[in-house]
Each structure stands twice: as structure tokens, then as C-alpha cells.
Design a protein around this motif. Structure first.
Motif, PDB file in Angstrom:
ATOM      1  N   ALA A  12     -20.556  11.974  16.906  1.00 53.45           N
ATOM      2  CA  ALA A  12     -19.618  11.062  16.261  1.00 53.45           C
ATOM      3  C   ALA A  12     -18.859  10.329  17.361  1.00 53.45           C
ATOM      4  CB  ALA A  12     -18.651  11.825  15.365  1.00 53.45           C
ATOM      5  N   VAL A  38     -14.315   9.928  13.221  1.00 56.84           N
ATOM      6  CA  VAL A  38     -14.615   9.014  12.116  1.00 56.84           C
ATOM      7  C   VAL A  38     -13.794   7.758  12.374  1.00 56.84           C
ATOM      8  CG1 VAL A  38     -14.459   8.629   9.627  1.00 56.84           C
ATOM      9  CG2 VAL A  38     -15.078  10.887  10.513  1.00 56.84           C
ATOM     10  N   HIS A  39     -14.458   6.628  12.455  1.00 53.19           N
ATOM     11  CA  HIS A  39     -13.775   5.388  12.826  1.00 53.19           C
ATOM     12  C   HIS A  39     -13.923   4.347  11.730  1.00 53.19           C
ATOM     13  CE1 HIS A  39     -17.649   3.407  13.594  1.00 53.19           C
ATOM     14  NE2 HIS A  39     -18.022   4.578  14.082  1.00 53.19           N
ATOM     15  N   GLN A  40     -13.209   3.269  11.897  1.00 55.82           N
ATOM     16  CA  GLN A  40     -13.356   2.124  11.004  1.00 55.82           C
ATOM     17  C   GLN A  40     -14.574   1.326  11.449  1.00 55.82           C
ATOM     18  OE1 GLN A  40     -11.510   1.658   8.301  1.00 55.82           O
ATOM     19  NE2 GLN A  40     -10.218   3.408   8.783  1.00 55.82           N
ATOM     20  N   ASN A  41     -15.216   0.629  10.516  1.00 60.44           N
ATOM     21  CA  ASN A  41     -16.342  -0.228  10.871  1.00 60.44           C
ATOM     22  C   ASN A  41     -15.837  -1.600  11.293  1.00 60.44           C
ATOM     23  OD1 ASN A  41     -18.557   1.529  10.437  1.00 60.44           O
ATOM     24  ND2 ASN A  41     -18.224   1.328   8.241  1.00 60.44           N
ATOM     25  N   HIS A  71     -11.454   4.072   4.405  1.00 67.24           N
ATOM     26  CA  HIS A  71     -10.742   5.343   4.537  1.00 67.24           C
ATOM     27  C   HIS A  71      -9.513   5.102   5.420  1.00 67.24           C
ATOM     28  CE1 HIS A  71     -12.288   5.704   8.639  1.00 67.24           C
ATOM     29  NE2 HIS A  71     -13.464   5.351   8.148  1.00 67.24           N
ATOM     30  N   GLU A 102      -9.709   6.153  14.566  1.00 65.18           N
ATOM     31  CA  GLU A 102     -10.542   6.769  15.599  1.00 65.18           C
ATOM     32  C   GLU A 102      -9.700   7.396  16.709  1.00 65.18           C
ATOM     33  OE1 GLU A 102     -11.541   3.006  18.427  1.00 65.18           O
ATOM     34  OE2 GLU A 102     -12.513   3.099  16.485  1.00 65.18           O
ATOM     35  N   SER A 142      -9.354  12.366  12.690  1.00 67.73           N
ATOM     36  CA  SER A 142     -10.697  11.775  12.663  1.00 67.73           C
ATOM     37  C   SER A 142     -11.727  12.699  13.304  1.00 67.73           C
ATOM     38  CB  SER A 142     -10.711  10.399  13.335  1.00 67.73           C
ATOM     39  OG  SER A 142     -10.621  10.503  14.732  1.00 67.73           O
ATOM     40  N   ALA A 151     -12.439  15.429  10.723  1.00 68.63           N
ATOM     41  CA  ALA A 151     -13.273  14.870   9.657  1.00 68.63           C
ATOM     42  C   ALA A 151     -14.713  14.715  10.115  1.00 68.63           C
ATOM     43  CB  ALA A 151     -12.714  13.525   9.197  1.00 68.63           C
ATOM     44  N   ALA A 152     -14.925  14.303  11.362  1.00 66.29           N
ATOM     45  CA  ALA A 152     -16.291  14.145  11.882  1.00 66.29           C
ATOM     46  C   ALA A 152     -17.024  15.480  11.854  1.00 66.29           C
ATOM     47  CB  ALA A 152     -16.251  13.578  13.294  1.00 66.29           C
ATOM     48  N   TYR A 195     -17.936  16.383   8.339  1.00 61.65           N
ATOM     49  CA  TYR A 195     -19.076  15.605   7.853  1.00 61.65           C
ATOM     50  C   TYR A 195     -20.394  16.006   8.510  1.00 61.65           C
ATOM     51  CZ  TYR A 195     -15.987  12.367   5.379  1.00 61.65           C
ATOM     52  OH  TYR A 195     -15.077  11.811   4.519  1.00 61.65           O
TER      53      TYR A 195
END
Length: 155
Positions: A42, A46-49, A71, A75, A80, A83-84, A87
Motif C-alpha cells: 500500500a 490508504v490514500h485519495q485518488n 473516504h 495518506e 490510513s 486501514a491498509a 484491507y
């Protein structure tokens, strides 16, 4: 050849073989994963696109090129990263910067100007000063009309 010299050369030879074994093997028998295993990495948790069509023209401030958030995670934050792993990530790549008072902080950019409400280089601020900043401050998906992550990244 003397007995002491033979013993010495034997010990050196055994050490050499041991070092070579460790170098090429790099672990214990139980550490070798099956060949069908793989890692899930990751990038920054978990980051923004971000908008793909502007990626070549980025000025170094990705936060101003994000797509509409799906979400509330930012990042390079502990949330985050957690969460990574939740996931299914097995590795999380993060960016670490030093502070003025010799602490390490997770932060992508050298400068605070893009993502936060602060200015200057990360390394010129103390940990206490950095904890006061909002790391979600600069994120926008509509050229600065709204900032959906403001206020969510303080501390």
C-alpha cells in the motif's frame, strides 16, 4: 604446516562458509515463503485518488489534483496505515521526515505548504508545532472551491 595454523585455517574456512550461507540464504528454514505467496504493498497507506490527466503537470502538490474523495483517510497517517493492513496490505510504504527537535514524522513532502496550513520545510519545525497543523488542509478536488478534508488531520 603446524597444528595451530591448521586449526586457524579450519576456523577461518568454517566462518567463511557460514557467512556465505547467511548471505545467500538470508533467514531460517521457516522464514522461506511458498513460491505462490506475494506481498500487497500500500503506497502511503490508504490514500485519495488523483486525476490521471494532470499527473504530468503536477507542481509537486498532489493534494490539489485529487478526485472527489470516496473516504476520509489522509495518506501517511496512522489511520490510513491501519486501514491498509485491514484491507489486506502486507507492506505499507511511507515517507519519513526529521523534525527540528530530532523526532521522525510520517509526511510525504519536504515542505508543509501544499497539504497543510503551515509553511516551510518539515525539518525546520518541532514535533509540537507540527502536531498543531491540519494535514488535510490543502486537499481539494474542485480547484480550491471546497476542501473536504480540512479539520480532519490535526494532531
Amino acid at each position: 604446516m603446524s597444528r595451530q595454523k591448521k586449526i586457524f585455517l579450519s576456523v577461518v574456512g568454517l566462518l567463511f562458509v557460514f557467512v556465505l550461507f547467511q548471505y545467500f540464504y538470508r533467514g531460517q528454514p521457516g522464514d522461506v515463503p511458498p513460491r505462490n505467496n506475494f506481498e500487497i504493498v500500500a503506497h502511503r497507506g490508504v490514500h485519495q485518488n488523483f486525476k490521471r490527466d494532470t499527473v504530468d503537470r503536477l507542481t509537486g502538490c498532489e493534494a490539489t489534483h485529487m478526485l472527489t474523495p470516496t473516504h476520509a483517510l489522509i495518506e501517511n497517517t496512522l489511520d490510513s496505515i491501519r486501514a491498509a493492513f485491514a484491507y489486506g496490505a502486507t507492506i505499507v510504504e511511507i515517507d519519513i521526515q526529521p523534525t527540528r527537535d530530532n523526532h521522525l514524522v510520517i509526511f510525504h513532502d519536504w515542505s508543509l505548504d501544499c497539504r497543510t496550513n503551515g509553511t516551510g520545510e518539515v525539518r525546520t519545525h518541532s514535533l509540537a508545532e507540527l502536531k498543531q497543523l491540519d494535514i488535510g488542509y490543502g486537499y481539494t478536488s474542485d480547484s480550491g472551491v471546497t476542501h473536504p478534508l480540512r479539520g480532519t488531520g490535526i494532531g
